[in-house]
Design a protein around this motif. Sequence first.
Motif, PDB file in Angstrom:
ATOM      1  N   ARG A 177       0.759  -1.238   0.004  1.00 21.05           N
ATOM      2  CA  ARG A 177       0.005   0.086   0.094  1.00 21.05           C
ATOM      3  C   ARG A 177       0.843   1.181   0.080  1.00 21.05           C
ATOM      4  O   ARG A 177       0.722   2.116  -0.866  1.00 21.05           O
TER       5      ARG A 177
ATOM      6  N   GLU B 136       1.087   4.167  -2.871  1.00 24.23           N
ATOM      7  CA  GLU B 136       0.416   5.334  -2.749  1.00 24.23           C
ATOM      8  C   GLU B 136       1.670   6.469  -2.554  1.00 24.23           C
ATOM      9  O   GLU B 136       1.589   7.691  -2.864  1.00 24.23           O
TER      10      GLU B 136
ATOM     11  N   TYR C 211      -8.865  -3.679  -3.018  1.00 24.00           N
ATOM     12  CA  TYR C 211      -7.943  -2.432  -3.270  1.00 24.00           C
ATOM     13  C   TYR C 211      -6.686  -2.780  -4.116  1.00 24.00           C
ATOM     14  O   TYR C 211      -5.960  -2.335  -4.654  1.00 24.00           O
ATOM     15  N   PHE C 212      -6.162  -4.197  -3.743  1.00 22.79           N
ATOM     16  CA  PHE C 212      -4.883  -4.631  -4.293  1.00 22.79           C
ATOM     17  C   PHE C 212      -5.057  -5.315  -5.823  1.00 22.79           C
ATOM     18  O   PHE C 212      -4.120  -5.778  -6.037  1.00 22.79           O
TER      19      PHE C 212
END
Length: 532
Positions: free
Chosen positions: A241, A245, A267-268
């Motif tokens: 993450r 980001e 999300y991944f």
Amino acid sequence: MTTRKLNSTDSHGNGEASLPCSRPDNGFSDSLTLFHSEKAVQELLQQTPIQHTDDHLIEFSEALRTVAKALKQAAEGKAFAQAEAAEWKRRFELERAQNQQLQHKGKSPGECNGDINTQQMENSTNQHMLRNEANEQSENCCTNGLCSHEILHDGETDSHAKAVQNKMMRKASFKLSWWCKGDISDQHKHDIVSFERGNITAAGRSSKQISLKWESSPQTVLVMTKPNSTSVQILCADMIRWMKEHKKLNIYVEPRVMGELLSESSYFNFVQTWKDEKEILSLHTKVDLVVTLGGDGTVLWAASMFKGPVPPIVSFSLGSLGFMTPFHSEQYRDCLDSILKGPISITLRHRMQCHVIRDAAKNEYETEEPILVLNEVTIDRGISSFLANLECYCDNSFVTRVQGDGLILSTTSGSTAYSLGAGGSMVHPQVPGILFTPICPHSLSFRPLILPEHVTIRVQVPFNSRSPAWASFDGKHRKQLAAGDALVCSMAPWPVPTACQIDSTSDFLRSIHDGLHWNLRKTQSVDGPRDL
Ligand SMILES: NC(=O)c1ccc[n+]([C@@H]2O[C@H](COP(=O)([O-])OP(=O)(O)OC[C@H]3O[C@@H](n4cnc5c(N)ncnc54)[C@H](O)[C@@H]3O)[C@@H](O)[C@H]2O)c1
Ligand SMILES: Nc1ncnc2c1ncn2[C@@H]1O[C@H](COP(=O)(O)OP(=O)(O)OP(=O)(O)O)[C@@H](O)[C@H]1O
């Protein structure tokens, strides 16, 4: 271009069925023609039911097959020799250009400072290098170290195609150079052996510290994790993450980890993985950096994924010992921040390539694929209660016969692993060499040896051995060696570059102190008898 895969098998069980048709000068097309003739003969055989003609045709067909095989072997040998000659020529040209440049400046050849001015060397290279496409790439290379084009050489001959491919993959390039602390001494100036003007200068020291400097920013990171660990799984998700980001990096993981991440959150979805072996083989062309989360076993696992060039590996310690895992996972953000910026000190850990040669197939051209090891290959007695009996040769000279539990052929990186347990010396990982360490020899005088890195070692199970032996590679993939089988082992051309926390020597000393408590003893007090 019609290109067929080499080494596939035809209906007769031969290896000549698929051959490249695009290179008429290398002899493959001859063997292809022969193969087609042979096929025509086979077809004729089926159509013509006359017995004695059949016999002749069968004989003729077999003769054709033998000739095609011989032609293929000769052609492949020739292609290999040509590639090797081209590489030597390239190195020679590069070295000559460097020497001429240095002579212009009034220095003797080989007197090459670690902080050399890259621009000057590029100009020199411009003057002296052959102006072909392959050498254009070398013009941009650093001359006092190795650049990523060289160290990540993937065996392709078409440099243009490679450049285009690299561009498409956006693989980060980097420069490697020798690094000497505060470099003002002359100690490390000689990069090559030179016999010119009767002066013999020292060879380049492979134990010198190597520094990696990114020439373009790394963009793709492969994260590899130890399985079945919740703490590793949590850290992995958190790190991915953050890398996405804060660093805008592309992420690759193993299919197992992909499953774990997606089961946690969609999300991944941006994370990439691979589907088959073929994709794994091209991983090194896409990945700029490998991050491992686990112990030494995870580093071994990561290295074993790369059968050729290996991208730099950054290892975070989540195991018990951590000889090859210098980074602390709690500070991963700071660590990755500075690694992505560079420069990084790296340890180039040499690997060995091992071939198992079966007695039954020793006259065949094709043998089993080589296996690359970062720690060691072990040849032992397995579950047999008899003594292992192993004949060992070094460059065809007889070394000794091992009678005991077995033998470990270890890299210097592996010197702190199994070889250490068997009584071998601990050797700094950048010292080039192969450790020859017996396991429980039934002899009073069998001390371990360290051989130079350039030798080829053959371990043979003799025909009078009471039992087969077993080979294992970094503790995995056990293979039985029957009487007459041999294991042939030499240094591989693809080392594993691992990022250092401080530098190669400091990290090595830290791990033998912290990991093994090497020579830990309470210091003797001063009050007591003295000679003074
Ligand atoms: N008697 C022994 O000492 C012995 C026996 C079998 C295997 N091994 C080693 O285990 C290695 C495989 O490791 P694994 O993690 O997959 O198996 P594993 O889980 O059995 O762990 C073996 C241990 O060896 C340590 N180790 C691995 N490589 C090392 C290195 N280069 N320097 C110092 N310690 C190291 C690991 O940290 C681990 O603690 C083999 O390559 C072999 O060297 C050692
Ligand atoms: N990505 C992976 N896929 C499959 N197996 C792996 C992977 N990473 C590590 N392993 C295997 O898991 C085992 C344990 O890994 P590792 O040595 O990293 O952890 P550890 O045992 O906790 O560490 P240490 O040995 O320092 O205590 C090793 O045998 C290794 O080969």
